[in-house]
Design an enzyme around this catalytic site. Structure first.
Site, PDB file in Angstrom:
ATOM      1  N   GLN A  27     -44.162 -27.252  58.250  1.00 14.48           N
ATOM      2  CA  GLN A  27     -44.055 -26.849  59.653  1.00 14.48           C
ATOM      3  C   GLN A  27     -42.680 -27.165  60.231  1.00 14.48           C
ATOM      4  OE1 GLN A  27     -46.267 -25.175  61.655  1.00 14.48           O
ATOM      5  NE2 GLN A  27     -47.685 -24.938  59.959  1.00 14.48           N
ATOM      6  N   SER A  50     -33.807 -38.878  52.868  1.00  9.22           N
ATOM      7  CA  SER A  50     -34.519 -37.599  52.761  1.00  9.22           C
ATOM      8  C   SER A  50     -33.781 -36.577  51.893  1.00  9.22           C
ATOM      9  CB  SER A  50     -34.723 -37.003  54.150  1.00  9.22           C
ATOM     10  OG  SER A  50     -35.222 -35.692  54.015  1.00  9.22           O
ATOM     11  N   SER A  52     -34.171 -33.516  52.218  1.00  8.35           N
ATOM     12  CA  SER A  52     -34.020 -32.276  52.995  1.00  8.35           C
ATOM     13  C   SER A  52     -32.727 -32.210  53.782  1.00  8.35           C
ATOM     14  CB  SER A  52     -35.189 -32.130  53.980  1.00  8.35           C
ATOM     15  OG  SER A  52     -36.409 -32.122  53.308  1.00  8.35           O
ATOM     16  N   HIS A 107     -51.186 -30.911  65.152  1.00 13.25           N
ATOM     17  CA  HIS A 107     -52.585 -31.136  64.755  1.00 13.25           C
ATOM     18  C   HIS A 107     -53.032 -32.378  65.529  1.00 13.25           C
ATOM     19  CE1 HIS A 107     -56.205 -31.485  62.458  1.00 13.25           C
ATOM     20  NE2 HIS A 107     -55.755 -32.237  61.466  1.00 13.25           N
ATOM     21  N   ASP A 190     -60.883 -27.967  62.782  1.00 13.64           N
ATOM     22  CA  ASP A 190     -59.899 -27.807  61.708  1.00 13.64           C
ATOM     23  C   ASP A 190     -60.357 -28.546  60.443  1.00 13.64           C
ATOM     24  OD1 ASP A 190     -56.928 -26.998  61.141  1.00 13.64           O
ATOM     25  OD2 ASP A 190     -57.101 -29.064  60.449  1.00 13.64           O
TER      26      ASP A 190
HETATM   27  N1  LIG Z   1     -48.936 -27.504  56.365  1.00 14.49           N
HETATM   28  C1  LIG Z   1     -49.181 -26.611  57.320  1.00 14.49           C
HETATM   29  O1  LIG Z   1     -48.910 -25.431  57.170  1.00 14.49           O
HETATM   30  C2  LIG Z   1     -49.782 -27.057  58.646  1.00 14.49           C
HETATM   31  C3  LIG Z   1     -50.483 -26.133  59.435  1.00 14.49           C
HETATM   32  C4  LIG Z   1     -50.877 -26.506  60.733  1.00 14.49           C
HETATM   33  C5  LIG Z   1     -50.616 -27.802  61.182  1.00 14.49           C
HETATM   34  N2  LIG Z   1     -49.985 -28.686  60.343  1.00 14.49           N
HETATM   35  C6  LIG Z   1     -49.675 -30.026  60.857  1.00 14.49           C
HETATM   36  O2  LIG Z   1     -48.260 -30.157  60.940  1.00 14.49           O
HETATM   37  C7  LIG Z   1     -47.890 -31.520  60.739  1.00 14.49           C
HETATM   38  C8  LIG Z   1     -46.866 -31.590  59.623  1.00 14.49           C
HETATM   39  O3  LIG Z   1     -47.492 -31.189  58.430  1.00 14.49           O
HETATM   40  P1  LIG Z   1     -46.652 -30.552  57.226  1.00 14.49           P
HETATM   41  O4  LIG Z   1     -47.663 -30.045  56.234  1.00 14.49           O
HETATM   42  O5  LIG Z   1     -45.636 -29.617  57.774  1.00 14.49           O
HETATM   43  O6  LIG Z   1     -45.942 -31.864  56.675  1.00 14.49           O
HETATM   44  P2  LIG Z   1     -45.092 -31.999  55.334  1.00 14.49           P
HETATM   45  O7  LIG Z   1     -44.597 -30.663  54.875  1.00 14.49           O
HETATM   46  O8  LIG Z   1     -45.856 -32.793  54.338  1.00 14.49           O
HETATM   47  O9  LIG Z   1     -43.877 -32.895  55.882  1.00 14.49           O
HETATM   48  C9  LIG Z   1     -42.845 -33.244  55.042  1.00 14.49           C
HETATM   49  C10 LIG Z   1     -41.715 -33.823  55.878  1.00 14.49           C
HETATM   50  O10 LIG Z   1     -42.161 -35.061  56.464  1.00 14.49           O
HETATM   51  C11 LIG Z   1     -41.233 -36.077  56.138  1.00 14.49           C
HETATM   52  N3  LIG Z   1     -41.927 -37.347  55.923  1.00 14.49           N
HETATM   53  C12 LIG Z   1     -42.906 -37.597  55.030  1.00 14.49           C
HETATM   54  N4  LIG Z   1     -43.309 -38.875  55.110  1.00 14.49           N
HETATM   55  C13 LIG Z   1     -42.532 -39.439  56.074  1.00 14.49           C
HETATM   56  C14 LIG Z   1     -42.461 -40.741  56.611  1.00 14.49           C
HETATM   57  N5  LIG Z   1     -43.268 -41.717  56.164  1.00 14.49           N
HETATM   58  N6  LIG Z   1     -41.544 -40.971  57.602  1.00 14.49           N
HETATM   59  C15 LIG Z   1     -40.715 -39.991  58.029  1.00 14.49           C
HETATM   60  N7  LIG Z   1     -40.742 -38.733  57.548  1.00 14.49           N
HETATM   61  C16 LIG Z   1     -41.645 -38.473  56.598  1.00 14.49           C
HETATM   62  C17 LIG Z   1     -40.578 -35.634  54.852  1.00 14.49           C
HETATM   63  O11 LIG Z   1     -39.331 -36.249  54.826  1.00 14.49           O
HETATM   64  P3  LIG Z   1     -38.554 -36.605  53.459  1.00 14.49           P
HETATM   65  O12 LIG Z   1     -37.664 -35.423  53.242  1.00 14.49           O
HETATM   66  O13 LIG Z   1     -37.841 -37.864  53.799  1.00 14.49           O
HETATM   67  O14 LIG Z   1     -39.591 -36.788  52.380  1.00 14.49           O
HETATM   68  C18 LIG Z   1     -40.499 -34.122  55.034  1.00 14.49           C
HETATM   69  O15 LIG Z   1     -39.317 -33.750  55.728  1.00 14.49           O
HETATM   70  C19 LIG Z   1     -49.180 -32.273  60.441  1.00 14.49           C
HETATM   71  O16 LIG Z   1     -49.672 -32.820  61.631  1.00 14.49           O
HETATM   72  C20 LIG Z   1     -50.111 -31.163  59.955  1.00 14.49           C
HETATM   73  O17 LIG Z   1     -51.489 -31.465  60.147  1.00 14.49           O
HETATM   74  C21 LIG Z   1     -49.548 -28.349  59.096  1.00 14.49           C
END
Ligand SMILES: NC(=O)c1ccc[n+]([C@@H]2O[C@H](COP(=O)([O-])OP(=O)(O)OC[C@H]3O[C@@H](n4cnc5c(N)ncnc54)[C@H](OP(=O)(O)O)[C@@H]3O)[C@@H](O)[C@H]2O)c1
Length: 330
Positions: A27, A50, A52, A107, A190
């Site tokens: 996201q 990171s 990224s 979320h 959800d």
């Molecule tokens: N996935 C979806 O399509 C989707 C859909 C609807 C809602 N959501 C919601 O959106 C939110 C984000 O989800 P996502 O799936 O997008 O997450 P994600 O892809 O797993 O997020 C990864 C990112 O988070 C960073 N990160 C991971 N652990 C961390 C930590 N301990 N401290 C700081 N940064 C950290 C990572 O940084 P590094 O580069 O340092 O590892 C990376 O940049 C959640 O609330 C999820 O429920 C997601």
């Protein structure tokens, strides 16, 4: 449900505010790029280590540590995994966010299950895209958008709804529709939907049907095509036209099998299991189980991944998908 579209949104509520996007994953990448392309000043908050950082810089997005990004912004968007959010808030955001700024979630999990107790001066709201990150970005770029859910948890400024609508506008959601709900309803529906249908239900239905055919002596290739590969064809039709609309595109033989056999698969026992699963979400049992799992390093998750990887459907799938490399093209 109260629904908003671009025409009823005042973009000024987000333009002129600096937004710190925490995380650059599924996201985070989509929101940062969409907001930037909508004219919003964006900074990405990333850990020093990171991987990224390079990708952000290549895309022209400024990067700061989470603390610096938060302290210099008016809006902080929590787009790191749900399990990482409580520590990020407690250890960094709670003290670095500006007085009277806003905390946005995609979320409701961390707030609804009280893993985060936000400062009283903050606006706390949710703009939850109803789609994965790639779609949020691709549809935005195509001049379209995925719908989203909007909810308010704290409205300290009295302007949290306008800010949420402005944020949703900038992310392309007002082109499709923004539905106002609550953190509780978003979180519970959800979790239930991903457990009963999208993830838990669908994957186990596919695997069980594949096993049934293979155990009965049919080739794995036929079982794979019938029970997995073709799911996309039906899912696309259901997505585009609804269940009744999909049934207009299938043969009468398939439709007769649907009405006469489907209720034997999803029967009263399955419906009872669904009600139990919903209750575990609502009364907090699922959250407690997941929290205990996270505290012990996700042993059940790792075991589940290994078992799933070892299932024969993966090996045959890998071989067949290699014959159709375009399937994995975006
Ligand atoms: N996935 C979806 O399509 C989707 C859909 C609807 C809602 N959501 C919601 O959106 C939110 C984000 O989800 P996502 O799936 O997008 O997450 P994600 O892809 O797993 O997020 C990864 C990112 O988070 C960073 N990160 C991971 N652990 C961390 C930590 N301990 N401290 C700081 N940064 C950290 C990572 O940084 P590094 O580069 O340092 O590892 C990376 O940049 C959640 O609330 C999820 O429920 C997601």
């Amino acid at each position: 449900m109260r629904t908003y579209f671009d025409m009823s949104i005042e973009p000024a509520s987000i333009l002129g505010r600096r937004v710190a996007v925490m995380g650059f994953g599924a996201q985070g990448r989509a929101h940062a790029l969409n907001l930037r392309d909508s004219g919003v000043e964006v900074v990405v908050g990333l850990r020093r280590e990171s991987s990224s950082r390079g990708a952000c810089q290549e895309l022209g997005l400024p990067v700061q540590t989470p603390a610096r990004a938060a302290s210099s912004s008016d809006v902080v968007v929590m787009l790191v995994p749900d399990q990482a959010q409580p520590d990020l808030y407690r250890e960094t955001l709670a003290e670095s966010m500006k007085e009277g700024s806003a905390l946005v979630f995609a979320h409701g999990y961390s707030i609804h299950f009280k893993h985060i107790d936000p400062r009283a001066d903050l606006d706390v709201l949710m703009v939850a895209p109803l789609g994965i990150g790639d779609q949020v970005r691709a549809l935005y770029e195509a001049g379209r958008g995925v719908p989203a859910l909007l909810a308010l948890h704290q409205n300290a400024s009295g302007e949290a709804r306008d800010l949420g609508l402005g944020y949703a506008w900038a992310n392309g959601h007002g082109r499709a529709g923004i539905f106002e709900t609550t953190f509780r309803d978003e979180t519970e529906t959800d979790l239930f939907a991903e457990q009963a249908v999208l993830c838990g239900g669908l994957t186990h239905l596919i695997s069980a049907a594949f096993d049934t055919l293979v155990d009965a002596g049919y080739p794995e290739e036929l079982a794979y095509f019938g029970c997995l590969h073709e799911v996309k064809l039906i899912a696309d039709l259901v997505h585009q036209r609804g269940i009744a609309g999909m049934r207009k595109s299938i043969s009468s033989t398939a439709e007769f099998g649907d009405y006469s056999r489907g209720p034997r698969i999803i029967n009263e026992e399955s419906r009872h299991a669904m009600r139990e699963i919903l209750e575990e979400v609502r009364d907090g049992r699922f959250d407690r189980e997941l929290s205990a799992e996270a505290e012990t390093g996700f042993p059940a998750l790792r075991e589940g991944r290994s078992a799933a990887q070892a299932h024969p459907i993966e090996a045959v799938g890998e071989r067949l998908r290699a014959m159709m490399p375009w399937l994995s093209e975006k």
